[in-house]
Design an enzyme around this catalytic site. Structure first.
Site, PDB file in Angstrom:
ATOM      1  CG  HIS A 109       0.005  -0.074   2.361  1.00 22.43           C
ATOM      2  ND1 HIS A 109       0.856   0.824   2.826  1.00 22.43           N
ATOM      3  CD2 HIS A 109       0.060  -1.778   3.297  1.00 22.43           C
ATOM      4  CE1 HIS A 109       1.299   0.495   3.879  1.00 22.43           C
ATOM      5  NE2 HIS A 109       0.712  -1.124   4.167  1.00 22.43           N
ATOM      6  CG  ASP A 148       6.099  -4.007   5.744  1.00 23.29           C
ATOM      7  OD1 ASP A 148       4.875  -4.362   5.674  1.00 23.29           O
ATOM      8  OD2 ASP A 148       6.398  -2.478   5.741  1.00 23.29           O
TER       9      ASP A 148
END
Length: 395
Positions: A10, A288
């Site tokens: 994101h 991540d």
């Protein structure tokens, strides 16, 4: 080139943690953000739309998509995790990629854990938490306090940023160190000054990328940020890249990538695939964690914008499926791409002449000298990687 899978983190978000927990380590309070915790920011939306527009330009140059218009909208699937920051990132990428084409963003209802991105809480993946703990402990000599010595210099640099001219209530060095089996989404519970420092450094990165005039109370410039970011990558390396942990947590997403590529190769619908067999592009927007898990599962490493194995906001692993001219032979190439710190801070428009960083990624046990993986070798690698995730928990 026949098909591309982009697994993106994101965009720039506000910190997810509680500020009052971090404030005890800093002489001044951490800044207040204009959006709720963990939400994509206005800057984050702009940066991801810029990235989406660049992706269109690059994929058109590579012959996968048309240069403009909505004719390819039916050949693109965008699937995101269920939280606000991933759904809004998907929308921003779509707006940049195909403005006005109303690309559908597929996501579960907000607050519903998606097994693709969170297999430990939402999926049928049940790894051995004791084994995961041993795997991590074996990388640090079963001595979590040793991490303090390994990163003492960077921890001291962070303490100087946190203190300014006043002493905070608590020092990072007072945090006790331990390693034990984890719960829910965490296979292993590693407690140490490194983990807390990693969270703080990520917050400093977010301040920098979001264009805050003062980063770290005015005490952090780009060079200082780069030095401190080693704390974040070191923490991620242990908790997410450790191979046993990484394989267990990336199994569903790797299975979906393989199934989606297989659908293109065979031109028949595949049960594990996401999207249609006519698709040319699949975009998955997660975290991540997902990127580092895939990296650890395959043993990948990269150097981008002068940083090793970093997964900044908007960074993405790119899987390209190629067909060798006129034959039935296919191959796979991997790349990692991310906007530089400068490009994020300055909201720099991206073009083929002024691109984001994009680096080839070598896949151990699969990539050949030209960087490509033979399709059958890639299939075998994924199957071998994801077959180890079904170990039941010991009772």
């Amino acid at each position: 080139m026949k098909f591309v899978v982009i697994i993106s983190r994101h965009g720039v978000r506000s910190p997810t943690g509680k500020a009052d927990q971090l404030n005890q380590f800093s002489a001044q309070p951490w800044p207040v953000w204009t959006v709720p915790p963990g939400y994509l920011t206005e800057r984050g939306t702009k940066l991801m739309a810029i990235f989406g527009a660049y992706d269109r330009e690059l994929l058109a140059k590579q012959g996968l998509l048309s240069h403009d218009g909505c004719v390819d909208a039916e050949r693109i699937t965008i699937l995101t995790d269920s939280d606000q920051r991933t759904r809004e990132t998907g929308k921003a990428i779509a707006a940049g990629l195909m403005p006005g084409c109303n690309l559908i963003i597929h996501a579960l209802a907000e607050g519903t854990p998606d097994p693709l991105f969170h297999p430990l809480t939402a999926g049928d993946v049940h790894p051995d938490r004791q084994l995961a703990t041993a795997a991590l402990a074996g990388r640090i000599g079963d001595n979590p306090s040793g991490l303090v010595e390994a990163y003492r210099l960077q921890l001291q640099q962070l303490e100087e940023v946190l203190a300014g001219i006043d002493a905070p209530k608590m020092s990072l060095f007072n945090i006790p160190s331990s390693v034990a089996p984890g719960k829910a989404d965490h296979l292993v519970d590693l407690r140490s000054p490194l983990g807390t420092a990693a969270t703080m450094v990520e917050n400093l990165l977010l301040e920098y990328a979001d264009g805050m005039p003062q980063v770290g109370w005015g005490r952090v410039d780009e060079n200082k940020l780069r030095a401190l970011m080693q704390l974040h990558t070191a923490s991620a390396d242990l908790e997410r890249w450790t191979p046993y942990i990484a394989r267990a947590q990336s199994a569903p997403i790797l299975g979906a990538i393989l199934g989606s590529m297989q659908q293109t190769v065979s031109q028949t619908a595949t049960a594990d695939a996401l999207g249609r067999k006519s698709d040319r592009l699949l975009i998955l927007v997660g975290h991540d964690t997902n990127l580092t898990n895939i990296s650890g599962a395959f043993g990948l490493s990269w150097l981008i914008d002068g940083r090793r194995d970093d997964t900044p906001p908007g960074g993405a692993l790119v899987f390209e499926l190629w067909q060798n001219g006129g034959t039935s032979k296919f191959s796979v190439r991997l790349f990692y791409t991310a906007q530089t710190l400068d490009q994020m801070r300055n909201i720099t428009p991206l073009t083929l002449e002024n691109p984001p960083e994009r680096v080839p990624v070598f896949v151990p046990g699969c990539s050949r000298a030209d960087g490509s993986c033979d399709w059958s070798a890639f299939q075998s690698l994924v199957h071998a990687t994801i077959s180890t995730d079904r170990t039941p928990t010991h009772h």
